[in-house]
Design a protein around this motif. Sequence first.
Motif, PDB file in Angstrom:
ATOM      1  N   THR B  42      -4.410  30.395  -1.141  1.00 54.13           N
ATOM      2  CA  THR B  42      -5.570  30.630  -1.989  1.00 54.13           C
ATOM      3  C   THR B  42      -5.387  29.931  -3.325  1.00 54.13           C
ATOM      4  OG1 THR B  42      -5.889  32.831  -1.048  1.00 54.13           O
ATOM      5  CG2 THR B  42      -6.934  32.397  -3.163  1.00 54.13           C
ATOM      6  N   ALA B  43      -6.404  29.250  -3.751  1.00 47.49           N
ATOM      7  CA  ALA B  43      -6.343  28.640  -5.075  1.00 47.49           C
ATOM      8  C   ALA B  43      -6.828  29.677  -6.084  1.00 47.49           C
ATOM      9  CB  ALA B  43      -7.244  27.417  -5.116  1.00 47.49           C
ATOM     10  N   GLY B  44      -6.380  29.576  -7.287  1.00 44.22           N
ATOM     11  CA  GLY B  44      -6.892  30.447  -8.330  1.00 44.22           C
ATOM     12  C   GLY B  44      -6.067  31.685  -8.576  1.00 44.22           C
ATOM     13  N   HIS B  45      -6.752  32.744  -9.000  1.00 46.75           N
ATOM     14  CA  HIS B  45      -6.080  33.955  -9.443  1.00 46.75           C
ATOM     15  C   HIS B  45      -6.736  35.154  -8.780  1.00 46.75           C
ATOM     16  CE1 HIS B  45      -5.688  30.785 -12.414  1.00 46.75           C
ATOM     17  NE2 HIS B  45      -4.569  31.321 -12.797  1.00 46.75           N
ATOM     18  N   PRO B  46      -6.514  35.319  -7.494  1.00 48.80           N
ATOM     19  CA  PRO B  46      -7.220  36.373  -6.762  1.00 48.80           C
ATOM     20  C   PRO B  46      -6.824  37.783  -7.185  1.00 48.80           C
ATOM     21  CG  PRO B  46      -5.478  35.428  -5.408  1.00 48.80           C
ATOM     22  CD  PRO B  46      -5.600  34.566  -6.626  1.00 48.80           C
ATOM     23  N   THR B  47      -7.769  38.683  -7.049  1.00 49.20           N
ATOM     24  CA  THR B  47      -7.496  40.099  -7.225  1.00 49.20           C
ATOM     25  C   THR B  47      -7.075  40.629  -5.858  1.00 49.20           C
ATOM     26  OG1 THR B  47      -9.743  40.692  -6.614  1.00 49.20           O
ATOM     27  CG2 THR B  47      -9.324  40.312  -8.945  1.00 49.20           C
ATOM     28  N   MET B  48      -6.617  41.850  -5.818  1.00 46.59           N
ATOM     29  CA  MET B  48      -6.240  42.446  -4.544  1.00 46.59           C
ATOM     30  C   MET B  48      -7.436  42.402  -3.607  1.00 46.59           C
ATOM     31  SD  MET B  48      -6.808  45.201  -2.473  1.00 46.59           S
ATOM     32  CE  MET B  48      -7.608  46.300  -3.640  1.00 46.59           C
ATOM     33  N   GLU B  49      -8.605  42.750  -4.156  1.00 45.09           N
ATOM     34  CA  GLU B  49      -9.835  42.802  -3.378  1.00 45.09           C
ATOM     35  C   GLU B  49     -10.165  41.451  -2.742  1.00 45.09           C
ATOM     36  OE1 GLU B  49     -12.036  45.455  -1.847  1.00 45.09           O
ATOM     37  OE2 GLU B  49     -11.192  46.090  -3.779  1.00 45.09           O
ATOM     38  N   GLU B  50     -10.050  40.409  -3.538  1.00 44.83           N
ATOM     39  CA  GLU B  50     -10.340  39.069  -3.039  1.00 44.83           C
ATOM     40  C   GLU B  50      -9.345  38.659  -1.953  1.00 44.83           C
ATOM     41  OE1 GLU B  50     -12.252  37.541  -7.290  1.00 44.83           O
ATOM     42  OE2 GLU B  50     -10.196  36.996  -6.756  1.00 44.83           O
ATOM     43  N   LEU B  51      -8.107  39.003  -2.195  1.00 42.27           N
ATOM     44  CA  LEU B  51      -7.086  38.658  -1.208  1.00 42.27           C
ATOM     45  C   LEU B  51      -7.314  39.445   0.077  1.00 42.27           C
ATOM     46  CD1 LEU B  51      -4.580  37.087  -0.534  1.00 42.27           C
ATOM     47  CD2 LEU B  51      -3.212  38.851  -1.671  1.00 42.27           C
ATOM     48  N   ALA B  77      10.034  39.681  -5.648  1.00 41.64           N
ATOM     49  CA  ALA B  77      10.812  38.581  -5.091  1.00 41.64           C
ATOM     50  C   ALA B  77      10.708  37.330  -5.961  1.00 41.64           C
ATOM     51  CB  ALA B  77      10.331  38.273  -3.679  1.00 41.64           C
ATOM     52  N   GLY B  78       9.916  37.434  -7.025  1.00 42.50           N
ATOM     53  CA  GLY B  78       9.780  36.288  -7.920  1.00 42.50           C
ATOM     54  C   GLY B  78       8.870  35.202  -7.361  1.00 42.50           C
ATOM     55  N   LEU B  79       8.053  35.567  -6.395  1.00 38.14           N
ATOM     56  CA  LEU B  79       7.172  34.569  -5.783  1.00 38.14           C
ATOM     57  C   LEU B  79       5.738  34.657  -6.273  1.00 38.14           C
ATOM     58  CD1 LEU B  79       8.588  34.900  -2.167  1.00 38.14           C
ATOM     59  CD2 LEU B  79       8.832  32.918  -3.678  1.00 38.14           C
ATOM     60  N   ALA B  80       5.415  35.756  -6.925  1.00 34.94           N
ATOM     61  CA  ALA B  80       4.063  35.917  -7.445  1.00 34.94           C
ATOM     62  C   ALA B  80       4.143  36.449  -8.870  1.00 34.94           C
ATOM     63  CB  ALA B  80       3.255  36.873  -6.574  1.00 34.94           C
ATOM     64  N   GLU B  81       3.071  36.220  -9.601  1.00 33.89           N
ATOM     65  CA  GLU B  81       2.993  36.700 -10.963  1.00 33.89           C
ATOM     66  C   GLU B  81       1.694  37.479 -11.121  1.00 33.89           C
ATOM     67  OE1 GLU B  81       3.118  33.945 -14.573  1.00 33.89           O
ATOM     68  OE2 GLU B  81       5.021  33.600 -13.550  1.00 33.89           O
ATOM     69  N   GLN B  82       1.768  38.529 -11.901  1.00 31.28           N
ATOM     70  CA  GLN B  82       0.600  39.359 -12.120  1.00 31.28           C
ATOM     71  C   GLN B  82       0.055  39.096 -13.515  1.00 31.28           C
ATOM     72  OE1 GLN B  82       1.512  43.503 -11.671  1.00 31.28           O
ATOM     73  NE2 GLN B  82      -0.624  44.150 -11.756  1.00 31.28           N
ATOM     74  N   SER B  83      -1.262  39.008 -13.624  1.00 22.55           N
ATOM     75  CA  SER B  83      -1.859  38.820 -14.942  1.00 22.55           C
ATOM     76  C   SER B  83      -3.031  39.751 -15.126  1.00 22.55           C
ATOM     77  CB  SER B  83      -2.371  37.381 -15.100  1.00 22.55           C
ATOM     78  OG  SER B  83      -1.339  36.457 -14.965  1.00 22.55           O
ATOM     79  N   ASN B  84      -3.374  39.936 -16.366  1.00 35.71           N
ATOM     80  CA  ASN B  84      -4.535  40.744 -16.683  1.00 35.71           C
ATOM     81  C   ASN B  84      -5.418  39.980 -17.635  1.00 35.71           C
ATOM     82  OD1 ASN B  84      -5.164  43.528 -15.847  1.00 35.71           O
ATOM     83  ND2 ASN B  84      -2.940  43.681 -16.024  1.00 35.71           N
ATOM     84  N   PHE B  85      -6.667  39.815 -17.266  1.00 32.78           N
ATOM     85  CA  PHE B  85      -7.549  39.055 -18.125  1.00 32.78           C
ATOM     86  C   PHE B  85      -8.614  39.936 -18.760  1.00 32.78           C
ATOM     87  CE2 PHE B  85      -6.289  35.460 -15.130  1.00 32.78           C
ATOM     88  CZ  PHE B  85      -5.166  35.153 -15.908  1.00 32.78           C
ATOM     89  N   GLY B  86      -8.257  41.163 -18.992  1.00 36.43           N
ATOM     90  CA  GLY B  86      -9.120  42.027 -19.776  1.00 36.43           C
ATOM     91  C   GLY B  86     -10.243  42.722 -19.031  1.00 36.43           C
ATOM     92  N   ASP B  87     -10.321  42.546 -17.722  1.00 33.14           N
ATOM     93  CA  ASP B  87     -11.387  43.230 -17.000  1.00 33.14           C
ATOM     94  C   ASP B  87     -10.863  44.435 -16.228  1.00 33.14           C
ATOM     95  OD1 ASP B  87      -9.968  41.955 -15.078  1.00 33.14           O
ATOM     96  OD2 ASP B  87     -11.693  41.149 -13.998  1.00 33.14           O
ATOM     97  N   THR B  89      -8.698  44.611 -13.946  1.00 33.20           N
ATOM     98  CA  THR B  89      -8.250  44.360 -12.581  1.00 33.20           C
ATOM     99  C   THR B  89      -7.108  43.361 -12.609  1.00 33.20           C
ATOM    100  OG1 THR B  89     -10.572  44.490 -12.007  1.00 33.20           O
ATOM    101  CG2 THR B  89      -9.052  43.817 -10.271  1.00 33.20           C
ATOM    102  N   ALA B  90      -6.051  43.676 -11.905  1.00 37.84           N
ATOM    103  CA  ALA B  90      -4.910  42.774 -11.887  1.00 37.84           C
ATOM    104  C   ALA B  90      -5.237  41.535 -11.063  1.00 37.84           C
ATOM    105  CB  ALA B  90      -3.702  43.493 -11.321  1.00 37.84           C
ATOM    106  N   ARG B  91      -4.733  40.422 -11.502  1.00 39.19           N
ATOM    107  CA  ARG B  91      -4.892  39.177 -10.759  1.00 39.19           C
ATOM    108  C   ARG B  91      -3.512  38.625 -10.472  1.00 39.19           C
ATOM    109  NH1 ARG B  91      -9.740  36.935 -10.299  1.00 39.19           N
ATOM    110  NH2 ARG B  91     -11.432  38.171 -11.158  1.00 39.19           N
ATOM    111  N   TYR B  92      -3.429  37.901  -9.359  1.00 41.44           N
ATOM    112  CA  TYR B  92      -2.130  37.401  -8.938  1.00 41.44           C
ATOM    113  C   TYR B  92      -2.191  35.908  -8.706  1.00 41.44           C
ATOM    114  CZ  TYR B  92      -1.393  42.374  -8.109  1.00 41.44           C
ATOM    115  OH  TYR B  92      -1.286  43.741  -8.281  1.00 41.44           O
TER     116      TYR B  92
END
Lengths: 158, 158
Positions: B42-51, B77-87, B89-92
């Motif tokens: 997946t390209a981008g920064h999907p949320t759990m829902e999108e994934l 495992a150091g393979l993904a990063e979590q971010s928060n863009f203020g909405d 909902t976590a994005r990965y």
Amino acid sequence: MSGLDSPSETLDWEPKLASYLAERGLRITRQRKVIADAFFETAGHPTMEELLAKVRETDKNVGQATVYRTLRLLVEAGLAEQSNFGDGTARYEPVSSDHHDHLVCRDCGRIVEFYNDTIERLQDEIAKAHSFAVEHHEMVIYARCTQTACPHKAAAKS
Amino acid sequence: MSGLDSPSETLDWEPKLASYLAERGLRITRQRKVIADAFFETAGHPTMEELLAKVRETDKNVGQATVYRTLRLLVEAGLAEQSNFGDGTARYEPVSSDHHDHLVCRDCGRIVEFYNDTIERLQDEIAKAHSFAVEHHEMVIYARCTQTACPHKAAAKS
DNA sequence: ATGGCTGCAAACCGTTTGCAACTAT
DNA sequence: ATAGTTGCAAACGGTTTGCAGCCAT
């Protein structure tokens, strides 16, 4: 020029809040006064819960919803800023004259404020380069105190 | 040295994940494979829902809890990063070789990645100056596209 | 077979909202 | 009097967790 130049602490919020409210037909209530008072005399970055605790020292009957609503009002009025330090709870701080970012200790939760002119300038340049108009930015450095004693060693979750 | 030098996209996650799991007696399951596959392609920064939506194109029965659990695993495992863009909902996003920060459009939600060496260095210096050991940092610039057309004009909330 | 994993649903937790009573104007 | 405000409790939305059954090893 206009009286005392305070150390960026006193931001003269009372008249600002009053005019913000007046402008849109909102009211200055007892609760709003108590909450704003508590907020502006609190050091640090209180959560709603922490602020509510302080507010209730003065008025036991204030509900959380009112604190949330008043904090939103303060943010809208440009008198407070909301931050997130990764623990899922919003934190608030008075808008002071000097903008700053945050350094948060993963171990003890201690929050250090910092400001770096170069970083600020670079952020603007980067945004401009991508044809974005900066509105706000949030920069949080998560780190660990390397000092012998984390001052708030057990503050997070006792 | 070790085969193809890919454009930082292919991070060779399969063996890394496999050994991470093996090391602690965890299992490689059908769901974990499907979820990781979907995530890394997946390209981008999907949320759990999108994934989850993408995962269910392959396997309709996967539950959200499993996606959350697998994402946590990938982060550990150091393979993904979590971010928060203020909405709220976590994005990965996959951890790529090159670290970067984010520029988020308040209007259309478009996320642009950027990297600035000077900012990175300054962050380290600032942390050091306060006797903190940097663990991670998150810098989000909230802004508005000034271009004629926000590419994702109505992507946020239709 | 055994112990990790899954899907479900319920629980959680911070935050928001509907509402009837209340109050600043 | 009138419209904004409050406290309560319920609702919300994202995320986590308990559990019985399932499956990789």
